[in-house]
Design a protein around this motif. Sequence first.
Motif, PDB file in Angstrom:
ATOM      1  N   HIS A 158       0.783  -1.151  -0.062  1.00 37.66           N
ATOM      2  CA  HIS A 158      -0.014   0.072  -0.170  1.00 37.66           C
ATOM      3  C   HIS A 158       0.915   1.210  -0.020  1.00 37.66           C
ATOM      4  CE1 HIS A 158      -4.172   1.445   0.312  1.00 37.66           C
ATOM      5  NE2 HIS A 158      -3.845   2.167   1.499  1.00 37.66           N
ATOM      6  N   ILE A 180      -0.738   4.351  11.153  1.00 41.67           N
ATOM      7  CA  ILE A 180      -0.216   3.809   9.588  1.00 41.67           C
ATOM      8  C   ILE A 180       1.400   4.139   9.306  1.00 41.67           C
ATOM      9  CG2 ILE A 180      -0.475   4.711   7.127  1.00 41.67           C
ATOM     10  CD1 ILE A 180      -3.214   5.196   8.085  1.00 41.67           C
ATOM     11  N   THR A 186      -9.084   2.225  -1.514  1.00 41.49           N
ATOM     12  CA  THR A 186      -7.740   3.215  -1.805  1.00 41.49           C
ATOM     13  C   THR A 186      -7.218   2.609  -2.766  1.00 41.49           C
ATOM     14  OG1 THR A 186      -7.860   4.248   0.128  1.00 41.49           O
ATOM     15  CG2 THR A 186      -5.825   4.228  -1.117  1.00 41.49           C
ATOM     16  N   LYS A 212     -10.182   6.577  -3.693  1.00 41.50           N
ATOM     17  CA  LYS A 212      -9.257   7.314  -3.218  1.00 41.50           C
ATOM     18  C   LYS A 212      -7.730   7.140  -3.910  1.00 41.50           C
ATOM     19  CE  LYS A 212      -7.540   8.438   1.453  1.00 41.50           C
ATOM     20  NZ  LYS A 212      -7.942   8.763   2.682  1.00 41.50           N
ATOM     21  N   LYS A 231      -3.892   7.240  -3.746  1.00 37.54           N
ATOM     22  CA  LYS A 231      -2.714   7.936  -2.672  1.00 37.54           C
ATOM     23  C   LYS A 231      -1.563   8.595  -3.697  1.00 37.54           C
ATOM     24  CE  LYS A 231      -3.729   6.932   1.574  1.00 37.54           C
ATOM     25  NZ  LYS A 231      -3.611   8.039   2.446  1.00 37.54           N
ATOM     26  N   ASP A 291      -5.273  11.482  -1.887  1.00 34.70           N
ATOM     27  CA  ASP A 291      -4.697  11.815  -0.562  1.00 34.70           C
ATOM     28  C   ASP A 291      -3.366  12.066  -0.913  1.00 34.70           C
ATOM     29  OD1 ASP A 291      -4.331  12.329   2.017  1.00 34.70           O
ATOM     30  OD2 ASP A 291      -5.169  10.189   2.582  1.00 34.70           O
ATOM     31  N   ASN A 324      -1.522  12.956   1.588  1.00 32.10           N
ATOM     32  CA  ASN A 324      -0.664  12.870   2.841  1.00 32.10           C
ATOM     33  C   ASN A 324       0.248  14.125   3.037  1.00 32.10           C
ATOM     34  OD1 ASN A 324      -1.726   9.644   2.297  1.00 32.10           O
ATOM     35  ND2 ASN A 324      -1.772  10.508   4.482  1.00 32.10           N
ATOM     36  N   GLU A 378      -7.204  15.625  -0.528  1.00 22.23           N
ATOM     37  CA  GLU A 378      -6.981  15.354   1.035  1.00 22.23           C
ATOM     38  C   GLU A 378      -5.796  15.824   1.307  1.00 22.23           C
ATOM     39  OE1 GLU A 378      -8.443  11.537   2.462  1.00 22.23           O
ATOM     40  OE2 GLU A 378      -7.551  11.565   4.280  1.00 22.23           O
ATOM     41  N   ASP A 428      -7.348  16.157   6.925  1.00 19.10           N
ATOM     42  CA  ASP A 428      -7.183  15.047   7.760  1.00 19.10           C
ATOM     43  C   ASP A 428      -5.926  15.123   8.818  1.00 19.10           C
ATOM     44  OD1 ASP A 428      -6.733  12.583   8.332  1.00 19.10           O
ATOM     45  OD2 ASP A 428      -5.773  11.490   6.643  1.00 19.10           O
ATOM     46  N   LYS A 488     -11.755  11.232  11.832  1.00 21.92           N
ATOM     47  CA  LYS A 488     -11.073   9.933  12.150  1.00 21.92           C
ATOM     48  C   LYS A 488     -11.242   9.590  13.761  1.00 21.92           C
ATOM     49  CE  LYS A 488      -7.835   9.294   8.430  1.00 21.92           C
ATOM     50  NZ  LYS A 488      -6.203   9.415   8.088  1.00 21.92           N
ATOM     51  N   GLU A 507     -14.663   5.737   4.329  1.00 24.02           N
ATOM     52  CA  GLU A 507     -13.506   4.832   3.762  1.00 24.02           C
ATOM     53  C   GLU A 507     -13.255   3.819   4.635  1.00 24.02           C
ATOM     54  OE1 GLU A 507      -9.964   7.449   3.344  1.00 24.02           O
ATOM     55  OE2 GLU A 507      -9.717   7.578   5.539  1.00 24.02           O
TER      56      GLU A 507
HETATM   57  O1  LIG Z   1      -6.025   8.806   5.168  1.00 31.91           O
HETATM   58  C1  LIG Z   1      -5.038   8.504   5.231  1.00 31.91           C
HETATM   59  O2  LIG Z   1      -3.944   9.150   5.255  1.00 31.91           O
HETATM   60  C2  LIG Z   1      -4.895   6.995   5.845  1.00 31.91           C
HETATM   61  C3  LIG Z   1      -5.586   6.148   5.206  1.00 31.91           C
HETATM   62  C4  LIG Z   1      -6.950   6.236   4.712  1.00 31.91           C
HETATM   63  C5  LIG Z   1      -7.305   5.210   3.620  1.00 31.91           C
HETATM   64  C6  LIG Z   1      -5.886   4.780   3.147  1.00 31.91           C
HETATM   65  O3  LIG Z   1      -5.645   4.109   2.301  1.00 31.91           O
HETATM   66  O4  LIG Z   1      -4.847   5.181   3.853  1.00 31.91           O
END
Ligand SMILES: O=C(O)C[C@H]1C=CC(=O)O1
Length: 386
Positions: A24, A56, A143, A169, A171, A200, A202, A226, A251, A275, A329
């Motif tokens: 992932h 995570i 995701t 979603k 990444k 997202d 991040n 995001e 987030d 969350k 999600e």
């Molecule tokens: O939102 C995040 O940053 C973490 C997360 C949520 C779904 C995913 O795949 O990772």
Amino acid sequence: MVSPVTKIDQIETVILDIPTIRGHVLSMATMRVQAAVLVRVRFSDGSEGIGEGTTIGGLSYGPESPESIRSAIDTYIAPAVTGRDADDVNGAIQLMDKLVKGNRIARAAVEIALWDGLAKRLGVPVSQLFGGAVHDRLPVAWTLASGNSDTDIAEALEMIETRRHNIFKLKIGKRAVAEDVAHVARIKRAVGDAASVRVDVNTAWSLQDARWGLKGLQDAGCELVEQPVPARQRRAMAELAQGYEIAVMADESLNGPEDALEVASARAADVFAVKVAQSGGLKRASEVIAIGQSSGLGLYAGTMLETGLGTAAALHLFATVETLRWGTELFGPLLLTADILAEPIVYRDFCVEIPQGPGIGATLDPDKIDFYRRDGGRTVKAVAGE
Ligand SMILES: O=C(O)C[C@H]1C=CC(=O)O1
Ligand SMILES: [Mn+2]
């Protein structure tokens, strides 16, 4: 005769290491194993409550790691709450807030177990303790994060075909902005109107990157971005939220109700990814939701990729929310090679079903817990993949 008060007798924590079904790939880490902290609270009347605290990518996502979550509970939270009235969940929350700063995921894990225990003793679902469920199922995103556009497209098309997900979603943030935008555009073209595509980042972009990124993403038909920039850069988030049509979701900037109030007042997001873990538990997450709702922001139920246990707890809270404009999600269990629940959460027709109570409606599979526990002397090997 007055019945004796039920007390919190014992709190046990266990780290589980469960391999993911594929690599992932996130901007800050590639996950091949998820480490979940399981909390079991035993009460004096023989009842039990279970909770989960999960993050995570070790320490790459935020300030808590699986090891710090466990240590905060064992060293500080458990000694403080043991011996207290088991039904006084608010009292325990307030005490944890006072004695333990930060460490929201650790506090959330214990709080979930306390709500689960209370609801089980009352014979009701946890959702009822939050006023009652108004949904029995919620839309659920998946995701796409294999690290490869072709693999992501194949995965998306299969999910649509099997009616499992039609919200994706992606990444991004690891590659150059232009490459990421091209990747998103390819996937959006492949799924067309059959699915909603969001991304997202991040926190990986600078404000300048994000200006280019948001322009490209909205032209590609992506609906939401995001956390494009670092958590504390609220002014940058506000500029992006106000400068583009694409929705900007907070987030990492959203750690509990105080952040929620600041983000909403600064108009530093269009949507809250709520969350439970990051908020500090179900109660604090309900406060984040209330602030989002009353500020006219969109709501989305986020995940820390919890197992079925943390996912069930979150579902009980989000089932009580009138409008989750952006859905959920809450797919964590589907990313893992093993489900630790005796009865897995049901995903069908693009939705996740709210588990029935009592409590959070989750029963652990003891063999799976024994197998995946880190202290079980077994070495967990990640599945081969990117
Ligand atoms: O939102 C995040 O940053 C973490 C997360 C949520 C779904 C995913 O795949 O990772
Ligand atoms: Mn996120």
